[in-house]
Design an enzyme around this catalytic site. Structure first.
Site, PDB file in Angstrom:
ATOM      1  N   GLN A 158       0.795  -1.250   0.050  1.00 46.66           N
ATOM      2  CA  GLN A 158      -0.095  -0.021  -0.120  1.00 46.66           C
ATOM      3  C   GLN A 158       0.802   1.474  -0.141  1.00 46.66           C
ATOM      4  O   GLN A 158       0.316   2.229  -0.581  1.00 46.66           O
ATOM      5  CB  GLN A 158      -1.045  -0.062   1.386  1.00 46.66           C
ATOM      6  CG  GLN A 158      -1.901   1.178   1.454  1.00 46.66           C
ATOM      7  CD  GLN A 158      -2.393   1.132   2.854  1.00 46.66           C
ATOM      8  OE1 GLN A 158      -2.008   1.748   3.687  1.00 46.66           O
ATOM      9  NE2 GLN A 158      -3.626   0.354   2.921  1.00 46.66           N
ATOM     10  N   TYR A 212     -12.718   0.398   6.317  1.00 45.44           N
ATOM     11  CA  TYR A 212     -11.454   0.369   5.952  1.00 45.44           C
ATOM     12  C   TYR A 212     -11.243   0.746   4.481  1.00 45.44           C
ATOM     13  O   TYR A 212     -10.004   1.195   4.101  1.00 45.44           O
ATOM     14  CB  TYR A 212     -11.032  -1.323   6.190  1.00 45.44           C
ATOM     15  CG  TYR A 212     -11.225  -1.600   7.612  1.00 45.44           C
ATOM     16  CD1 TYR A 212     -10.465  -0.971   8.721  1.00 45.44           C
ATOM     17  CD2 TYR A 212     -12.128  -2.390   8.054  1.00 45.44           C
ATOM     18  CE1 TYR A 212     -10.405  -1.334   9.970  1.00 45.44           C
ATOM     19  CE2 TYR A 212     -12.455  -2.749   9.618  1.00 45.44           C
ATOM     20  CZ  TYR A 212     -11.654  -2.120  10.365  1.00 45.44           C
ATOM     21  OH  TYR A 212     -11.796  -2.457  11.778  1.00 45.44           O
ATOM     22  N   LEU A 213     -12.033   0.176   3.820  1.00 45.38           N
ATOM     23  CA  LEU A 213     -12.007   0.820   2.417  1.00 45.38           C
ATOM     24  C   LEU A 213     -11.903   2.217   2.225  1.00 45.38           C
ATOM     25  O   LEU A 213     -10.988   2.691   1.306  1.00 45.38           O
ATOM     26  CB  LEU A 213     -13.057   0.311   1.635  1.00 45.38           C
ATOM     27  CG  LEU A 213     -13.133   0.531  -0.029  1.00 45.38           C
ATOM     28  CD1 LEU A 213     -11.774  -0.041  -0.696  1.00 45.38           C
ATOM     29  CD2 LEU A 213     -14.434   0.001  -0.762  1.00 45.38           C
ATOM     30  N   ALA A 214     -12.491   2.991   2.766  1.00 42.45           N
ATOM     31  CA  ALA A 214     -12.682   4.376   2.899  1.00 42.45           C
ATOM     32  C   ALA A 214     -11.156   4.914   2.899  1.00 42.45           C
ATOM     33  O   ALA A 214     -10.802   5.743   2.038  1.00 42.45           O
ATOM     34  CB  ALA A 214     -13.462   5.133   4.045  1.00 42.45           C
ATOM     35  N   HIS A 234      -8.571   6.918  10.943  1.00 36.52           N
ATOM     36  CA  HIS A 234      -7.535   6.577  10.032  1.00 36.52           C
ATOM     37  C   HIS A 234      -8.045   7.469   8.837  1.00 36.52           C
ATOM     38  O   HIS A 234      -7.107   8.017   8.064  1.00 36.52           O
ATOM     39  CB  HIS A 234      -7.848   5.069   9.803  1.00 36.52           C
ATOM     40  CG  HIS A 234      -6.664   4.273  10.392  1.00 36.52           C
ATOM     41  ND1 HIS A 234      -7.005   3.779  11.644  1.00 36.52           N
ATOM     42  CD2 HIS A 234      -5.569   3.868  10.280  1.00 36.52           C
ATOM     43  CE1 HIS A 234      -5.940   3.145  11.962  1.00 36.52           C
ATOM     44  NE2 HIS A 234      -5.142   3.208  11.035  1.00 36.52           N
TER      45      HIS A 234
END
Length: 338
Positions: free
Chosen positions: A103, A283-285, A308
């Site tokens: 990532q 989490y995808l955001a 996050h």
């Protein structure tokens, strides 16, 4: 000479996300940065092996000069050079997350001078990081809509705490960015339950699947037995395919925690996602912020902005000439480029 950006690692979520985002953005923009109080909000502050691997990987790919790249360091200075495409291999040396290292460096390779392949060894099924199947089945189809073409392959599983897994991604330079619009999830098309086992009795997976099936109508129920030497380990996943997006949620099994309790944690998380009309899960955001900023436009909806997500946005706005807007409406938060 480009100005040095100063970052406080204790801001926002106070973990490794600030560092990873800064490395990605520094490589892309050519702007150097200094970060202090790295992971100040964690029980073991400073760089762990996973973070150090991300720093060294970023430095190798863009020929950066770095100060403070050592285990436990709470201060880092990163001066990037030009990003080079090619074939890279990096070893974390622990069960630290392979996907978090990927990532960090893959966004820079969207701007490289040619195609690349990056292979990382370490942990693949880690309770605090997205697994490779999340990247492959959820994130990468959305990146393709934006114009970003990369393909992730899980070569070997590596469960926490042993590690030993291998993940590789092939990525091509981006020709042009498209706008992503994810305002509505749409109707659910189907739901799929999946359990991975390595060196764990099969009845554990059967009980986990039964718990999922007790709460949701599953179109598929899959149990995958991995070689014993890839364990011991157990991961339970539930994939929600809707008209406009596919989301995937997971829980990693733990010793002395029953199969029913593990699966119930996953049920709770999926129900929380489905209780909101938001398209994108928590989490995808986090992972859509950077590609959307690079495109210069787009929007998505999320139930609640996580720490996050807000941290990621704050770091992106330090490096790029973009501003995000967050508007609460109809029970969701709409995140967009202003």
């Amino acid at each position: 000479m480009k100005r040095m950006i100063a970052l406080d690692g204790a801001q926002g979520e106070g973990g490794g996300q600030i560092l990873r985002a800064a490395l990605s953005l520094s490589m892309i923009t050519g702007q150097p940065f200094t970060i202090t109080s790295i992971r100040a909000g964690r029980a073991k502050p400073g760089l762990l092996r996973q973070h150090l691997t991300a720093v060294k990987a970023a430095a190798e790919i863009c020929r950066a000069t770095v100060e403070g790249a050592e285990l436990g360091s709470q201060r880092l200075v990163f001066r990037p050079g030009a990003v080079r495409g090619g074939e890279y291999r990096f070893a974390i040396g622990s069960a630290g997350s392979c996907t978090l290292v990927l990532q960090t460096v893959l966004p820079a390779l969207w701007f490289a001078d040619g195609p690349s392949r990056v292979e990382v060894s370490g942990g693949t099924d880690n309770p605090s990081a997205p697994p490779a199947d999340f990247i492959r089945r959820v994130l990468e189809p959305l990146l393709a809509k934006i114009g970003i073409h990369q393909q992730t392959t899980l070569l070997r599983h590596g469960f926490y705490p042993a590690g030993g897994g291998v993940v590789a991604t092939e990525v091509s330079p981006v020709a042009s960015f498209n706008t992503l619009q994810l305002g509505e999830r749409g109707n659910i098309v189907q739901m799929r339950g999946e359990v991975l086992l390595a060196g764990v009795p099969r009845h554990v997976a059967e009980r986990e699947i039964a718990t999922l099936a007790g709460s949701f109508s599953l179109h598929e129920q899959n149990i995958h037995n991995l070689p014993r030497d890839q364990g011991p380990g157990n991961t339970v996943s539930l994939e929600v395919e809707s008209e406009n997006i596919t989301e995937r949620f997971f829980v990693v099994g733990e010793k002395r925690v029953s199969a029913e309790v593990v699966a119930a944690q996953l049920v709770k998380e999926v129900k929380r996602y489905l209780a909101s009309p938001a398209a994108v899960g928590e989490y995808l955001a986090d992972q859509l912020v950077l590609p959307m900023a690079l495109a210069g436009a787009g929007e998505f909806t999320v139930a609640h902005p996580s720490c996050h997500l807000l941290t990621n946005i704050a770091v992106v706005e330090r490096f790029l000439p973009v501003r995000f807007g967050l508007i609460e409406t109809d029970g969701v938060t709409r995140v967009s480029i202003e």
